[in-house]
Design an enzyme around this catalytic site. Structure first.
Site, PDB file in Angstrom:
ATOM      1  N   MET A  50       0.824  -1.191   0.000  1.00  0.00           N
ATOM      2  CA  MET A  50       0.000   0.000   0.000  1.00  0.00           C
ATOM      3  C   MET A  50       0.857   1.239   0.000  1.00  0.00           C
ATOM      4  SD  MET A  50      -1.829   0.834   3.585  1.00  0.00           S
ATOM      5  CE  MET A  50      -1.130   2.123   4.510  1.00  0.00           C
ATOM      6  N   ARG A  51       2.014   1.158   0.602  1.00  0.00           N
ATOM      7  CA  ARG A  51       2.919   2.290   0.617  1.00  0.00           C
ATOM      8  C   ARG A  51       3.814   2.246  -0.615  1.00  0.00           C
ATOM      9  NH1 ARG A  51      -0.670   2.681   3.491  1.00  0.00           N
ATOM     10  NH2 ARG A  51      -0.628   2.413   5.715  1.00  0.00           N
TER      11      ARG A  51
ATOM     12  N   GLY B 119      -8.812  -0.344   7.363  1.00  0.00           N
ATOM     13  CA  GLY B 119      -7.848  -0.519   6.291  1.00  0.00           C
ATOM     14  C   GLY B 119      -6.803   0.568   6.318  1.00  0.00           C
ATOM     15  N   CYS B 120      -6.227   0.863   5.175  1.00  0.00           N
ATOM     16  CA  CYS B 120      -5.197   1.896   5.088  1.00  0.00           C
ATOM     17  C   CYS B 120      -5.703   3.205   5.687  1.00  0.00           C
ATOM     18  CB  CYS B 120      -4.804   2.114   3.635  1.00  0.00           C
ATOM     19  SG  CYS B 120      -3.661   3.477   3.390  1.00  0.00           S
ATOM     20  N   PHE B 121      -4.935   3.766   6.612  1.00  0.00           N
ATOM     21  CA  PHE B 121      -5.419   4.970   7.286  1.00  0.00           C
ATOM     22  C   PHE B 121      -5.444   6.195   6.390  1.00  0.00           C
ATOM     23  CE2 PHE B 121      -1.137   4.538   9.800  1.00  0.00           C
ATOM     24  CZ  PHE B 121      -0.386   4.710   8.647  1.00  0.00           C
TER      25      PHE B 121
END
Length: 224
Positions: free
Chosen positions: A1-2, A50-52
């Site tokens: 994700m990053r 999920g992804c913040f």
């Protein structure tokens, strides 16, 4: 994700795009039948979905929200950092702390936004292209009232068969919240054209604007 420059991230995001399309459109949900009373002052809520980056971006556009911080909840202080949390075995979930004016927006309305556009409550330990316990959905309650309201709304949504599957969102006590690293704060605002944001997160904000126009504000929380 990053690390959006990496090819695997791009491919994962593109693969998840079609599968997540329906959820990206958002789902208009009924208002909570049981809610907190409007009152002057300031209150705090902590959510994981999920992804913040995306959850932070959604709540930054909710009218009455004063600030949103990305961070970690569910584990301990020693492991509240991105590298450790990414291993998926710290107990932490990527989370956001929402500071809001309860005279303008209620805790129940925040729950409504959370379940409607911020994440999919039926996917266990996964949101979009991201998987692992750190991406689970959770409500970290700070007071008995928050616990009561969260469980009541989930029961309401279950009875209404609002989703195609069972709600797997955790409702657990808030033991602590630790801010994420600076690079993860205001990520959507600072990186609006990043592919991950464009595919996975911007549609959530657009859904908020379309489905709940009275709760949407174009201004970003945090005074920026």
């Amino acid at each position: 994700m990053r690390r959006p420059i990496l090819l695997p991230l791009v491919l994962a995001a593109l693969t998840a795009c079609s599968a997540a399309a329906a959820r990206d459109e958002g789902l208009k949900l009924p208002a909570p039948a049981v809610d907190a009373a409007r009152a002057p002052g300031e209150a705090t809520a902590v959510f994981a979905g999920g992804c913040f980056w995306g959850v932070e971006g959604v709540f930054q556009h909710v009218r009455g929200v004063k600030s949103v911080r990305a961070g970690y909840s569910g584990g301990d202080a020693a492991h509240a950092n991105y590298d450790d949390v990414s291993d998926g075995d710290t107990g932490h979930a990527e989370s956001v702390r929402v500071v809001y004016d309860p005279a303008q927006v209620t805790y129940g309305q925040l729950l409504q936004v959370f379940f409607s556009v911020a994440m999919d409550p039926t996917t266990l330990n996964r949101q979009g292209p991201d998987s692992g316990t750190q991406y689970r959905s959770a409500i970290f309650y700070a007071t008995p009232e928050q616990e009561k309201l969260a469980k009541a709304y989930m029961a309401q949504l279950t009875a209404a068969k609002a989703f195609n599957g069972p709600i797997v969102t955790q409702v657990v006590p808030l033991k602590g919240f630790w801010n994420a690293e600076d690079e993860h704060q205001d990520y959507m605002r600072l990186n609006p054209d990043a592919m991950y944001i464009a595919i996975n997160d911007r549609p959530k904000v657009l859904a908020l604007q379309r489905i709940y126009p009275d709760m949407y504000t174009p201004a970003w929380a945090n005074g920026r």
